[in-house]
Design a protein around this motif. Structure first.
Motif: not given
Lengths: 291, 273
Positions: A239-240, A274-275, A277-280
């Protein structure tokens, strides 16, 4: 419990007394008349003796050997619940369930203990155990409430503080979490608490979205393969890294999750894209598509 | 007693000891043997009662607040209920539903016991995805006195899934009046308003849940969807990221739902244009 014990004791004593009187009567006065009654009395005497043993042996063990039962949490309990009262016997029951990780049952019993009259120190320790049970059964809000009570009542163990901060972060009370982190993060901090603080700081900054600071702490955290926390640690790093647009490094960790930790490949890839896409983070997706 | 076989074995042991006691006193004329057998028999009998009480507490621990001291083995239908409850714990919903329904149809239970059966039947239907059936049982369960926070929440969720949003809000209202401490209360209300298409109100409840530090990660994800409905994409995306960073449970399901709402929102706005 106490009433049952008293009834058993009195019955045992009275029947024993009657038995002795009858024996005396039989031996010295009228042998023939009471022979039948002696049999009945003997049976009753044995019954109450056995019932008393069944009842009192575990009770005596709990009463006189609390240091053996509470060995693991000696520091925390420090003589609490060892006076043989109803509350302490009940607590010992709850403690054994807690020890066997049957947290639902332990909560039921600990809540009964909290209704008994117990000292403030005992109530503080009890709150810690109830909080821990709620934490393990995935009720962070309830757990937090009990941990806070335990802290305010004087329990000051490293384990409590570590858990309390974690619950505060999960519940989104960042202000209080930071307050505790700052308060306890001193040069003479307890070694076990110091180790847990890395993780708590990482989770704190991550939850606030300050991923650069979070990553600093996450990288300090050792990656023990056997640890139950390893999955969470690696996903947190992903995530980070993604939020800092460091897609390649994140993809490496994702691959490690699949190869070293045997995570389901499809699900992991799906979640990772998906992650992205979330952070482009499009670069990684392109690479994955090309492969 | 959880295991009927153990109980049978213990009852047989009691009978043997008692027979031995009678035999030794009447036929063998051995008083000592009679006393010992009789005592052992009574000890086993006491053990049966103590064990059954403790075992039932242990078995029903997850639902002890609902079941209480009912449906022990010495109660009517106790064994059948325990059998069904074990199936319930093993997630064999169809089997336990059948047993509970048979018990209910037998008509031999009244008031709270009937309520407990109705509650579990309703939960089975709910978990199997038959919300309309579950509603039929939640209502009488509450009427029969099984009225705790958990049942109201399950009932409200069932009403939400059949589209009876007003009914659901009414149930949540009861819980609010009772100052219910369930952490999912405000996120659940928010979810009702999301389904109702009222992004504004949903957002209000999700934010209330966050302010109360309840169900935080889920509330963040709810805010993301509410902002999406309000077509505030930057805020929505910010909340998606925050929800993920706060370790939202099952992010895959969330993404799926988020994408669905996104499509629906933008299809609607395109068609309106």
């Amino acid at each position: 419990m106490k009433k049952t014990g008293i009834i058993l004791c009195i019955s045992y004593f009275l029947i024993g007394l009657l038995f002795s009187v009858c024996m005396f009567y039989e031996m010295y006065i009228q042998y023939d008349r009471i022979i039948g009654y002696i049999d009945i009395l003997a049976v009753s005497y044995f019954f109450f003796f056995s019932a008393s043993l069944l009842y009192f042996i575990p009770m005596l063990y709990k009463r006189f050997c609390p240091e053996i039962i509470y060995k693991e949490n000696e520091k925390l309990l420090n003589g609490c619940f060892s006076n043989g009262s109803r509350a302490s016997l009940l607590f010992a029951d709850g403690y054994s369930y807690w020890h066997d990780e049957n947290y639902v049952m332990a909560i039921n019993i600990f809540e009964k203990v909290s209704l008994c009259s117990i000292s403030e120190r005992e109530l503080a320790a009890l709150n810690f155990f109830i909080g821990h049970c709620y934490e393990m059964t995935d009720y962070p809000e309830k757990s937090l409430r009990h941990y806070e009570k335990a802290l305010s009542m004087g329990v000051n163990s490293a384990d409590l503080i570590r858990r309390l901060i974690r619950m505060l972060i999960i519940c989104g009370n960042f202000e209080r979490a930071k307050q505790l982190l700052d308060y306890y993060d001193t040069p003479d901090i307890d070694e076990s608490l110091k180790r847990s603080f890395n993780w708590n700081y990482a989770m704190y900054y991550l939850a606030l979205g300050e991923t650069e600071a979070a990553l600093e702490y996450l990288e300090k955290e050792p990656e023990y393969p056997s640890s139950s926390r390893v999955g969470r640690l690696l996903w947190s790093r992903i995530y980070a890294l993604l939020s800092l647009n460091r897609g390649e490094e994140a993809a490496e960790i994702k691959d490690r999750l699949i190869s070293a930790y045997k995570m389901d490949e499809n699900k992991t890839n799906e979640r990772f894209s998906a992650l992205c896409r979330t952070w482009r983070v499009t670069v990684i997706e392109e690479e994955a598509n090309a492969e | 007693m959880q295991n009927k076989k153990t109980l049978t074995a213990m009852l047989i042991a009691v009978s043997i000891f008692m027979l031995l006691a009678i035999l030794s006193s009447a036929v063998l004329n051995n008083g000592l043997l009679a006393v010992i057998s009789y005592t052992l028999g009574i000890i086993v009998a006491v053990m049966i009662v103590v064990m059954s009480m403790k075992d039932a507490d242990k078995l029903y621990a997850p639902d002890i607040k609902t079941i209480g001291k009912r449906f022990r083995w010495y109660h009517k239908g106790g064994f059948r209920f325990q059998k069904a409850y074990k199936l319930w714990l093993e997630w064999k919903l169809g089997d336990c539903l059948r047993l509970w329904q048979e018990m209910l149809e037998s008509g031999s239970f009244r008031n709270q016991e009937q309520g407990i059966l109705e509650f579990f039947i309703a939960r089975c239907y709910q978990l199997m995805g038959y919300a309309p059936n579950s509603i039929r049982y939640f209502e009488p369960a509450i009427e029969h006195g099984i009225d705790n926070d958990a049942i109201r929440i399950f009932y409200a969720r069932a009403l939400t899934s059949v589209g009876d949003f007003d009914g659901a809000v009414e149930q949540y209202g009861v819980l609010e009046e009772r100052s219910c401490e369930e952490s999912c209360l405000y996120t659940d209300i928010g979810r009702v308003y999301l389904k109702k298409g009222d992004g504004e109100k949903a957002l209000g409840y999700f934010k209330l849940s966050m302010e109360r530090f309840q169900n935080y990660a889920f509330a963040l994800s709810g805010c993301a969807i509410a902002y999406l409905m309000l077509k505030n994409m930057p805020e929505s995306e910010r909340y998606v990221q925050l929800a993920i960073l706060n370790h939202l449970d099952s992010p895959e399901d969330f993404y799926e739902y988020y994408e669905e709402v996104k499509k629906a929102t933008f299809i609607n706005s395109e068609s309106q244009q």
